[in-house]
Write an enzyme that holds these catalytic residues in place. Structure first.
Site, PDB file in Angstrom:
ATOM      1  N   LYS A 119      37.797  30.639  26.140  1.00  0.00           N
ATOM      2  CA  LYS A 119      37.545  30.921  27.549  1.00  0.00           C
ATOM      3  C   LYS A 119      38.575  30.118  28.345  1.00  0.00           C
ATOM      4  O   LYS A 119      38.448  28.896  28.489  1.00  0.00           O
ATOM      5  CB  LYS A 119      36.122  30.518  27.939  1.00  0.00           C
ATOM      6  CG  LYS A 119      35.780  30.897  29.365  1.00  0.00           C
ATOM      7  CD  LYS A 119      34.323  30.666  29.657  1.00  0.00           C
ATOM      8  CE  LYS A 119      33.932  31.174  31.031  1.00  0.00           C
ATOM      9  NZ  LYS A 119      34.850  30.901  32.111  1.00  0.00           N
ATOM     10  N   ARG A 140      40.652  38.490  41.446  1.00  0.00           N
ATOM     11  CA  ARG A 140      39.314  39.045  41.251  1.00  0.00           C
ATOM     12  C   ARG A 140      38.604  39.242  42.593  1.00  0.00           C
ATOM     13  O   ARG A 140      37.898  40.218  42.793  1.00  0.00           O
ATOM     14  CB  ARG A 140      38.511  38.092  40.368  1.00  0.00           C
ATOM     15  CG  ARG A 140      37.112  38.515  40.176  1.00  0.00           C
ATOM     16  CD  ARG A 140      36.429  37.742  39.059  1.00  0.00           C
ATOM     17  NE  ARG A 140      35.035  38.125  39.034  1.00  0.00           N
ATOM     18  CZ  ARG A 140      34.084  37.454  39.667  1.00  0.00           C
ATOM     19  NH1 ARG A 140      34.372  36.362  40.323  1.00  0.00           N
ATOM     20  NH2 ARG A 140      32.839  37.868  39.631  1.00  0.00           N
TER      21      ARG A 140
HETATM   22  S1  IVH Z   1      36.421  38.804  29.592  1.00  0.00           S
HETATM   23  C1  IVH Z   1      33.801  41.902  31.831  1.00  0.00           C
HETATM   24  N1  IVH Z   1      37.674  36.943  28.236  1.00  0.00           N
HETATM   25  O1  IVH Z   1      35.835  33.791  32.643  1.00  0.00           O
HETATM   26  C2  IVH Z   1      34.350  40.762  31.048  1.00  0.00           C
HETATM   27  N2  IVH Z   1      37.033  36.461  30.468  1.00  0.00           N
HETATM   28  O2  IVH Z   1      33.152  33.198  33.609  1.00  0.00           O
HETATM   29  C3  IVH Z   1      35.554  40.216  31.657  1.00  0.00           C
HETATM   30  N3  IVH Z   1      37.696  34.244  31.257  1.00  0.00           N
HETATM   31  O3  IVH Z   1      35.817  36.213  35.179  1.00  0.00           O
HETATM   32  C4  IVH Z   1      35.920  38.865  31.254  1.00  0.00           C
HETATM   33  N4  IVH Z   1      38.689  33.618  29.404  1.00  0.00           N
HETATM   34  O4  IVH Z   1      38.037  35.023  34.599  1.00  0.00           O
HETATM   35  C5  IVH Z   1      37.097  37.271  29.413  1.00  0.00           C
HETATM   36  N5  IVH Z   1      38.819  35.386  26.939  1.00  0.00           N
HETATM   37  C6  IVH Z   1      38.255  35.720  28.089  1.00  0.00           C
HETATM   38  C7  IVH Z   1      38.221  34.850  29.200  1.00  0.00           C
HETATM   39  C8  IVH Z   1      37.582  35.252  30.375  1.00  0.00           C
HETATM   40  C9  IVH Z   1      38.375  33.261  30.637  1.00  0.00           C
HETATM   41  C10 IVH Z   1      37.181  34.133  32.643  1.00  0.00           C
HETATM   42  C11 IVH Z   1      37.300  35.375  33.464  1.00  0.00           C
HETATM   43  C12 IVH Z   1      35.880  35.698  33.888  1.00  0.00           C
HETATM   44  C13 IVH Z   1      35.237  34.348  33.790  1.00  0.00           C
HETATM   45  C14 IVH Z   1      33.739  34.455  33.654  1.00  0.00           C
END
Ligand code: IVH
Length: 674
Positions: A119, A140
């Site tokens: 993440k 976003r």
């Molecule tokens: S997927 C609908 N993958 O974390 C799913 N998000 O707390 C879309 N983020 O808004 C997100 N690493 O900005 C995804 N490997 C990852 C990520 C990630 C960081 C962020 C992203 C999201 C936020 C949510």
């Protein structure tokens, strides 16, 4: 009419662009550069030169657009084709198992194949590509609409401006698609930024996330470009839909398309493999080049994702497992100052030692007095500290005021040498101005020897400490009169290394004037200013004799820097140092700027918009060759504003103030006139 470009130029431009793209990919995506930075700059400069000569050949995806164009007035808002949702969080493995149970029940399956990924702790961005070209970058925002930050994201080198049609074809992907991912700053870039801010007394950023997010949401793309951002891709859409049967395929295709995507994702069969992945990365995350604040777990099958769908806020098929923040409480036992090379005093909190994420922490920099005031911290207080990857942790806030708390006062005298501390009203820094202060002396020697200065390999802090403590190096010139016996007598110095060090020192006499100016450690004079000054003055003596007006005539040197240079050379100890350096054989000279006329003597110029016949640097050089100077903003004192294509707000300001406005053609005529 501009002359039509010959075929050879069209060909050279295409070849340069291909080469630059290839090397950017090697450098920014693979982290395996094949050529030096200087060679890369050489290719880029040649391309800029050709594009300036033939502006009709400039394309929006040329590698030259990465430098950042003119600032804009405000952001446009853009509606996302598909909402950019957030993720639900789990703070424990129990929470993760609960989510896994819901996924299994919802999909009617016993075991689920998941993809676990880092993440990334940054700012999410949507990138839209049409016909293979990057056309838009959007934040976003509130999830439904975001801000159009296209010029800014174009400066981020790990974002491809175009993708290879052959690769698209091979991956059976349409040429119009959307990539989502995270913009972030590596630990190294973040630390370099704060070091720079500390030096200039600027704002200290609390964490890499905020400084990355701030850099994307500025109106001036050159600020984004300067802040060294990165982009990690994690999601791919075509027409608002995931084009593959599995998320893992999206991740592989993103890499094939030359996006930077983490290699550390893992296919996990069932939730036990997921918690194992979370454990593994909890202990390894400190070693990553960037910060992660957790793990994102996604159902791999796009079919099952679609079956599960979304709640109003987040997908049901993904979750974020958050690592506990590396924060701890402790007591501030003392606040003392550290004396830096420029004499700046930095307050440092001495803490009751405490373990934060496996490391014992006993000190934390408080940066400057503004920061001490902002935190309201006093000796004896209980504070919350955070280690967010930096080697040195920072104080986040005061949790409890100490019973017998006492405020930290900046000492009136330098703790190292006892001389008076200077503080300029309105400036953040407090300084020891004694050139002979041992703390400063050590720091100056280290700076003098550093890689971008005189590049004396082997002159590290252990050796410098001894040289200063034994009185062998009172200043940097003393290095050049050291004898083998002096050096061989130091601790940790074998005979061979003593000889090598002396050879290194002697070799550094050949360093350029630009390096020497930078190496002196004049406040506010960095590497670039060193270079600009060396282009203008032919020797150190000439620079030392320059008046403020002469210094300000140098491109990019403003009144503050000029005053700092004059102050440095007015110090008798520093004048003595220049003489001494000269005597020991350190006296590089440089080619002086050719002065062609004084027709612009005393006149100041501002350029705005794109120039057709030359780069900004070349235009500035021309003005200076004719005795004029360049300024970056329009004021009543500006004599001429030269307006190119798409001028910015400077044009309006010039009209408002009634400053003489020239087109590039008119500027050319004046230059050519006798
Ligand atoms: S997927 C609908 N993958 O974390 C799913 N998000 O707390 C879309 N983020 O808004 C997100 N690493 O900005 C995804 N490997 C990852 C990520 C990630 C960081 C962020 C992203 C999201 C936020 C949510």
């Amino acid at each position: 009419m501009a002359k039509a470009a010959p075929k050879s130029v069209i060909k050279e431009i295409a070849e340069l662009r291909d080469k630059l793209r290839y090397h950017e990919y090697r450098y920014y995506i693979l982290d395996e550069p094949e050529i030096s930075d200087a060679a890369y700059d050489g290719l880029m400069n040649r391309l800029k030169e050709l594009e300036t000569a033939y502006p009709e050949l400039v394309t929006p995806d040329s590698p030259t657009v990465r430098v950042g164009g003119a600032p804009r007035e405000g952001f446009q808002t853009v509606r996302h084709a598909r909402a950019m949702l957030s993720l639900d969080n789990a703070f424990s493995y129990d929470g993760l198992r609960e989510w896994d149970r819901r996924v299994r029940e919802g999909s009617g399956r016993e075991k689920i194949e998941y993809i676990a990924e880092h993440k990334f702790d940054g700012l999410s961005i949507s990138l839209q590509y049409e016909d293979g070209f990057l056309v838009r970058g959007v934040t976003r925002g509130d999830g439904a609409t975001g801000e159009d930050v296209t010029p800014n994201v174009k400066t981020i080198r790990s974002i491809p401006l175009q993708v290879d049609p052959a690769i698209l074809k091979k991956a059976k992907l349409a040429a119009s698609f959307e990539v989502r991912g995270e913009v972030l700053m590596t630990r190294k870039a973040f630390e370099a930024l704060n070091r720079q801010q500390e030096k200039i007394g600027g704002k200290i950023f609390v964490n890499a996330r905020n400084s990355a997010a701030g850099a994307v949401r500025v109106l001036d793309p050159s600020i984004t470009a300067a802040r060294r951002l990165d982009f990690f891709a994690y999601y791919l859409f075509v027409d608002g839909k995931v084009p593959f049967a599995k998320h893992s395929e999206s991740l592989s295709v993103l890499k094939q398309l030359h996006f930077r995507a983490s290699d550390d994702w893992k296919l996990c069969n069932g939730i036990d493999a997921v918690t194992e992945y979370c454990d593994t990365w909890d202990s390894k995350r400190e070693k990553l080049a960037y910060e992660i604040d957790g793990v994102v777990i996604k159902v791999n099958s796009t079919g099952i994702q679609n079956e599960l769908g979304f709640t109003s806020k987040a997908p049901r098929w993904a979750i974020a497992f958050k690592y506990p923040a590396r924060q701890e409480t402790t007591v501030v036992n003392d606040i003392r100052v550290n004396v830096g090379r420029t004499g700046a005093l930095t307050p440092v909190a001495f803490l009751e030692p405490v373990q934060v994420g496996g490391v014992t922490v006993s000190r934390s920099t408080l940066h400057n007095m503004d920061e001490v005031a902002r935190l309201g911290v006093q000796i004896g207080d209980t504070v919350l500290i955070e280690r967010a990857g930096e080697v040195i942790p920072h104080v986040l806030k005061v949790l409890k005021e100490g019973k017998n708390r006492r405020p930290f006062l900046m000492p009136k005298e330098c703790p190292e040498c006892g001389s008076a501390i200077h503080h300029v009203e309105g400036e953040v820094a407090y300084r020891c101005v004694n050139a002979a202060c041992p703390a400063k002396r050590k720091e100056s020697l280290l700076h003098f020897a550093s890689r971008h200065a005189m590049n004396i390999d082997g002159l590290g802090d252990k050796i410098v400490d001894q040289l200063v403590d034994k009185g062998l190096a009172k200043d940097v010139a003393d290095l050049y009169t050291l004898k083998e016996g002096d050096v061989a007598g130091l601790e940790r110095m074998a005979e061979k290394s003593a000889q090598n060090l002396l050879l290194e020192i002697a070799g550094s006499k050949k360093s350029s004037l630009a390096r020497l100016i930078y190496a002196l450690g004049i406040f506010s004079v960095g590497e670039r200013t060193g270079q600009l000054l060396a282009e203008h003055f032919s020797s150190l003596e000439e620079l030392a004799a320059a008046k403020e007006e002469q210094l300000e005539a140098v491109h990019e040197v403003g009144p503050k820097v000029a005053a700092s240079i004059v102050e440095f050379f007015s110090e008798p100890a520093n004048r003595q140092l220049i003489k001494k350096l000269n005597k020991v054989g350190v006296h590089p000279t440089a080619e002086k700027r050719k002065v062609k006329s004084d027709k612009f003597a005393g006149k100041s110029f501002v350029f705005t918009g794109g120039l057709a016949n030359r780069s900004r640097e070349e235009a500035a050089e021309l003005v200076q060759q004719h005795g004029g100077k360049i300024s970056s903003s329009v004021s009543k004192k500006t004599d001429y504003v030269v307006v190119g294509t798409d001028p910015g707000s400077k044009y309006d300001k010039a009209k408002e103030l009634g400053v003489t406005i020239l087109t590039e053609l008119e500027f050319d005529k004046i230059i050519q006139s006798k």
